[in-house]
Design a protein around this motif. Sequence first.
Motif, PDB file in Angstrom:
ATOM      1  N   MET A  55       0.829  -1.190   0.000  1.00 16.38           N
ATOM      2  CA  MET A  55       0.000   0.000   0.000  1.00 16.38           C
ATOM      3  C   MET A  55       0.869   1.249   0.000  1.00 16.38           C
ATOM      4  O   MET A  55       1.955   1.240   0.572  1.00 16.38           O
ATOM      5  N   GLY A  56       0.382   2.288  -0.606  1.00 20.52           N
ATOM      6  CA  GLY A  56       1.144   3.523  -0.670  1.00 20.52           C
ATOM      7  C   GLY A  56       1.142   4.256   0.665  1.00 20.52           C
ATOM      8  O   GLY A  56       0.625   3.771   1.663  1.00 20.52           O
TER       9      GLY A  56
ATOM     10  N   ASP B 119      11.774  -7.122  -2.517  1.00 21.62           N
ATOM     11  CA  ASP B 119      10.561  -7.908  -2.372  1.00 21.62           C
ATOM     12  C   ASP B 119       9.637  -7.247  -1.364  1.00 21.62           C
ATOM     13  O   ASP B 119      10.062  -6.407  -0.577  1.00 21.62           O
ATOM     14  N   GLU B 120       8.388  -7.648  -1.400  1.00 21.69           N
ATOM     15  CA  GLU B 120       7.421  -7.335  -0.346  1.00 21.69           C
ATOM     16  C   GLU B 120       6.819  -8.666   0.092  1.00 21.69           C
ATOM     17  O   GLU B 120       6.308  -9.401  -0.742  1.00 21.69           O
ATOM     18  N   VAL B 121       6.916  -8.935   1.388  1.00 24.48           N
ATOM     19  CA  VAL B 121       6.334 -10.160   1.928  1.00 24.48           C
ATOM     20  C   VAL B 121       5.207  -9.769   2.881  1.00 24.48           C
ATOM     21  O   VAL B 121       5.392  -8.900   3.735  1.00 24.48           O
TER      22      VAL B 121
ATOM     23  N   LEU C 164       0.621  -7.704   8.224  1.00 22.42           N
ATOM     24  CA  LEU C 164       1.829  -6.888   8.193  1.00 22.42           C
ATOM     25  C   LEU C 164       2.456  -7.096   6.828  1.00 22.42           C
ATOM     26  O   LEU C 164       2.317  -8.150   6.229  1.00 22.42           O
ATOM     27  N   GLU C 165       3.181  -6.086   6.380  1.00 24.39           N
ATOM     28  CA  GLU C 165       4.011  -6.274   5.189  1.00 24.39           C
ATOM     29  C   GLU C 165       5.431  -5.899   5.579  1.00 24.39           C
ATOM     30  O   GLU C 165       5.638  -4.960   6.340  1.00 24.39           O
ATOM     31  N   SER C 166       6.398  -6.633   5.067  1.00 19.67           N
ATOM     32  CA  SER C 166       7.780  -6.227   5.320  1.00 19.67           C
ATOM     33  C   SER C 166       8.540  -6.119   4.012  1.00 19.67           C
ATOM     34  O   SER C 166       8.264  -6.831   3.044  1.00 19.67           O
TER      35      SER C 166
HETATM   36 MG    MG Z   1       4.231  -2.500  -0.239  1.00 23.73          MG
END
Ligand code: MG
Length: 683
Positions: A1-2, A49-51, A107-109
């Motif tokens: 997400m921005g 990456d985005e996990v 969550l995103e990391s």
């Molecule tokens: Mg992202």
Amino acid sequence: MGLLSVGTPLPWTEAKKYADHVRTHGITQFLHIWDRLKDRSGDELLWGDEVEYMVVSFDNQQKNAKLSLRQTEILEKLSSIVDDICADCPDSVSVPRFHPEYGRYMLESTPGSPYTGSIQDLLSVENNMRYRRSLARKHLNPNEVPLTFTSFPRLGAPGQFTEPYFDPADAVSSHSLFLPEEITNPHARFPTLTANIRSRRGSKVAINLPIFFDKNTPRPFIDPTIPWDRNIYPEDHEAKDGAALPDHIYMDAMGFGMGCCCLQLTFQSCNVSEARRMYDGLIPIGPILLALSAASPIWRGYLADVDCRWNVIAGSVDCRTEEERGLKPLKNDRFRIPKSRYDSVDLYLSEDWTNRPEYNDTYVPYDEAIFERLRKHGIDDLLSKHIAHLFIRDPIVIFLENLDQDNSTNSDHFENLQSTNWQTLRFKPPPPNSEIGWRVEFRSMEVQMTDFENAAFSVFVVLLSRAILKFQLNFYIPISKVDENMARAQQRDAVNECKFYFRKDVYTPGSSAASTRTPSPTSSCSCNSGTGPKEKKLRNCFSPPVLPEDGFVNGHSVSDEYEEMTLNEIFNGKGDQFPGLLRLVEAYLDTLEIEPTALTKIQQYLDLVRRRSNGSLLTCATWVRNFVRSHPAYKHDSVVSQEINYDLMVAVDEIERGVRKAPDLLPEYYTGGNKDQGHLDGI
Ligand code: MG
Ligand code: ADP
Ligand code: MG
Ligand code: MG
Ligand code: MG
Ligand code: MG
């Protein structure tokens, strides 16, 4: 997400008055970026990456695995931890970042800074992912675990699936029969998105996944868990009035889709034309990797007859009106729109000669006034059409305080539309006032249960992207066939059961690769002509395919260029003609100077891809389906009960930590991520 803006979000009736304002200024902002950066070139390969994780809260007494709704506290804690680490650590250490996502349990990391093209960075991906996971895990409650699991099996099922419990009756944004308001990130953007999509559409979203008929599943299947006669919100009657189909799992809210976890990759390109070339190269790969990464066979407590999240998310944000969906003649709306704003790519973008006009063979509505404006500004036909197509959509969330922007330094209006067109690939222009170049994001993959797998898929895609550029590979097939592949990719056990359209001859006439190709099934691909010293890193800035001097013309029919192949053939080759993606990647590796231990690690990642694609290891989805179907409490009625779900979530965590073996899912050399952090002990 921005980035999350703060301010007053407008309800749909207000927001829609400003749609043209946002579009007009959004295009102005894009033109500023274009004017400044269209000729920018020489950017190095940076990638990341985005996990995404769901935080699962285990109740070991009740044997229930629930979604923890503590996102806000968890993120606050993690960001202060991260700041502390930053204060202490040398500059060279990349400190991970954690971001909010749609679900209040998500969550995103991302890595703290993007990876470069060095081999060392390539090899650090898995450890980076593990570090992020363990950092998150360490700062959760003792009974909470961040799982990389694509769709939570009992989201929206009867009983308690969140911690704490909330009643769906309070779902003021979605009006869902199944999901409470509290499932959604409380930041104003998310409830507003949810409510405004529903308002714009004129009804709740409606997603119907075919149920997996097991031997005791009633036929026809009329879902007894739908509160058919609820009467709280005006849309409550929709389910019984046809929105919920028999023999299907019905879902009615954005959270079912945007509450899924995925794995995304972003690559910086040398310049805008290389970004467009790579975007095109990866378009046909999108559905192929969706099929291979399939990980989501359970929805709202039932086994589905599909293995992937894609259509659920597409349906979950489908804001098209009945007119736009073609159910009524056009009267108030401007376009018939074939797809949701979350769907596969509609247009190839490259200006290379290899991109034949015939490949863009579907009906793609676009805003003609915007198209003309871009063309008049000197932007080529294809890119103008791409942007004018994205801009047929309305901005869904508008913040009152944000209406007036300095268009030369801001891109919020542009991003408002750009980042709510959620396609399999995203072509990302540089943000204003940054050092970042032209980027491409690869977005189709489902997240895997372990960081070994997530790293393997990431490394495979970055290497494939280099092979595409280095060998000038031509993967073009008509977009209509890519769309067909997207549908097939989601089918149950597509890896073994489906064929996919793929290009037969992937070499570009006239390229050095084509003139030296003699890949035989036994030798590794010789498409690298082998001249010149080996390179020490993955790089950008390859030469574009040049139209051969002998005037090679595309005289043949496009339909002769592709055929249907199994995933095994696509990855491992078919006959003497098609070497397979893995051999192309290996040929690219041959052009690099890599020391033996590093090469061994990379080969392990490719080995996972090989074994998943040839069926000798299971996809995550098949493993999960088998787990359910062989569980002692499973009644062969498609129902994934609270108890089965609990045992499944425990198993997923144990597999990740390497304390439970899953030899049909993972290679024998997988030893686990975070062994030391057992959650079950002593709770
Ligand atoms: Mg992202
Ligand atoms: P999104 O808008 O898709 O949510 P994020 O900011 O979450 O984007 O993630 C972007 C990814 O791109 C991260 O992995 C980050 O490391 C990576 N990244 C950052 N800068 C660059 C760059 N200049 N080129 C390529 N990748 C980058
Ligand atoms: Mg995300
Ligand atoms: Mg995102
Ligand atoms: Mg973002
Ligand atoms: Mg992303």
